[in-house]
Design an enzyme around this catalytic site. Structure first.
Site, PDB file in Angstrom:
ATOM      1  N   TYR A 166       0.862  -1.188   0.000  1.00 35.82           N
ATOM      2  CA  TYR A 166       0.000   0.000   0.000  1.00 35.82           C
ATOM      3  C   TYR A 166       0.892   1.229   0.000  1.00 35.82           C
ATOM      4  O   TYR A 166       1.492   1.568   1.019  1.00 35.82           O
ATOM      5  CB  TYR A 166      -0.916  -0.058   1.225  1.00 35.82           C
ATOM      6  CG  TYR A 166      -1.862   1.110   1.415  1.00 35.82           C
ATOM      7  CD1 TYR A 166      -2.063   2.078   0.440  1.00 35.82           C
ATOM      8  CD2 TYR A 166      -2.592   1.228   2.601  1.00 35.82           C
ATOM      9  CE1 TYR A 166      -2.938   3.131   0.635  1.00 35.82           C
ATOM     10  CE2 TYR A 166      -3.482   2.270   2.797  1.00 35.82           C
ATOM     11  CZ  TYR A 166      -3.644   3.219   1.814  1.00 35.82           C
ATOM     12  OH  TYR A 166      -4.509   4.265   2.011  1.00 35.82           O
ATOM     13  N   LYS A 196      -1.312  -1.111  -4.187  1.00 37.30           N
ATOM     14  CA  LYS A 196      -2.333  -0.063  -4.136  1.00 37.30           C
ATOM     15  C   LYS A 196      -1.560   1.250  -4.178  1.00 37.30           C
ATOM     16  O   LYS A 196      -0.986   1.674  -3.184  1.00 37.30           O
ATOM     17  CB  LYS A 196      -3.167  -0.171  -2.863  1.00 37.30           C
ATOM     18  CG  LYS A 196      -4.197   0.942  -2.680  1.00 37.30           C
ATOM     19  CD  LYS A 196      -4.885   0.808  -1.325  1.00 37.30           C
ATOM     20  CE  LYS A 196      -5.984   1.836  -1.130  1.00 37.30           C
ATOM     21  NZ  LYS A 196      -5.513   3.219  -1.019  1.00 37.30           N
ATOM     22  N   SER A 198      -1.448   4.865  -4.138  1.00 38.72           N
ATOM     23  CA  SER A 198      -2.193   6.076  -3.791  1.00 38.72           C
ATOM     24  C   SER A 198      -1.249   7.270  -3.769  1.00 38.72           C
ATOM     25  O   SER A 198      -1.026   7.906  -2.743  1.00 38.72           O
ATOM     26  CB  SER A 198      -2.885   5.906  -2.434  1.00 38.72           C
ATOM     27  OG  SER A 198      -3.872   4.906  -2.518  1.00 38.72           O
TER      28      SER A 198
END
Length: 329
Positions: A166, A196, A198
């Site tokens: 992440y 992920k 982001s």
């Protein structure tokens, strides 16, 4: 005695996971499409509210047509929850998702390696479809190698679960390129299945896609830039707005896949207009949660301090803007 008890728990769980790893290799279902980063339901007294998770799952599947979730992440206020609370939430989400959702990814990252390992073991036991880990942000890893070592230590206690990194540098302050983290990562983490992402660095994101493996899922996590990420090869997206914009963003991704960029841009620009308007009204996690409450009708309660509760009156203009831009699907 507490240390011996905890060691016994870890050894027992490791034995169970070792048996599982021999009998059941990492699941081979690739994560793709929209993934809603779920809010954590609280009571008005600030305790986790497990009774609202069932209706939440139904809302996502029936109203938003979203079939994957990412729980106990940033939107879920994971760093404001105890390990026990995160376990209870993970178990309830997994139980309520059976037969209704395709995949439940449980974020297990913590400041403490031991806590992260405990949550990873628990996620395997309760039937999660994958786990994700954020970079520790108090004692920060010094570089990509240190971060990979941390991720490896978490992943190896739950080897049967697909593992996702992440990447959210604006929150963690860990400004390590995701591409450097992914380099040769399967040598350390055989269960690695994606990231992920982001962050807003689309060059870094593009390099993750171009150097990625076919069985990885490179998922984008900045909702207002999704179309650009799709053009670079994103296989899916994880975001908080998909809780209440999922049915519309599904139309965006379908339009992109069909080559209808005009329609895809129209939806993306509407998302940007909504978020720009919300930011002018002080958009943050508390406001975002209140927006979800107003749109969905779910009883999600207030956020946990230090995030401040958003009065319904503050969210009302954003709700009105939402309805003006996005009619019911």
């Amino acid at each position: 005695m507490a240390n011996f008890s905890y060691l016994g728990y870890i050894m027992d769980a490791l034995c169970r996971v070792t048996v599982m790893s021999v009998m059941d290799p990492v699941a081979d279902k690739k994560l793709s499409g929209l993934v809603a980063a779920t809010f954590t339901p609280f009571t008005t007294e600030g305790e986790i509210n497990l009774s609202e998770i069932g209706p939440y799952v139904d809302y996502l599947t029936e109203k938003q047509h979203v079939k994957n979730i990412f729980v106990n992440g940033t939107t879920g206020e994971s760093m404001s929850l105890s390990v026990a609370e995160r376990k209870s939430l993970a178990e309830e989400w997994c139980q309520r998702a059976k037969g209704k959702l395709d995949q439940v990814i449980v974020h297990v990252g913590c400041m403490s390696l031991k806590d992260s390992q405990e949550l990873a073991l628990h996620a395997a036991q309760v039937g999660a479809d994958g786990i994700a880990v954020i970079a520790p942000s108090f004692f920060k890893p010094s570089g990509a190698n240190a971060l990979k070592m941390f991720l490896q230590e978490v992943a190896k206690v739950a080897p049967t679960l697909p593992f996702y990194y992440y990447h959210i540098p604006a929150v963690t302050g860990v400004n390590v390129l995701a591409r450097d983290v992914l380099e040769d990562i399967e040598k350390l983490i055989p269960s690695f299945r994606g990231v992920k992402f982001s962050g807003t660095d689309l060059m870094d994101f593009g390099q993750c896609v171009s150097s990625g493996q076919p069985h990885w899922s490179i998922l984008y996590g900045v909702d207002e830039q999704l179309l650009a990420a799709l053009a670079l090869g994103a296989q899916g997206a994880v975001g908080s707005t998909y809780n209440y914009l999922g049915c519309h963003v599904n139309k965006l991704t379908s339009a992109f896949e069909e080559g209808d960029l005009v329609r895809a841009r129209t939806i993306q620009f509407k998302m940007q207009e909504l978020l720009t308007y919300a930011i002018k009204h002080g958009f943050n996690l508390g406001v975002n949660k209140q927006l979800m409450i107003e749109v969905s009708g779910l009883r999600l309660g207030p956020p946990r301090l230090p995030v401040m509760t958003c009065p319904p009156s503050q969210a009302l203009p954003i709700v009105q803007k939402y309805h003006s831009l996005f009619p019911k699907c």
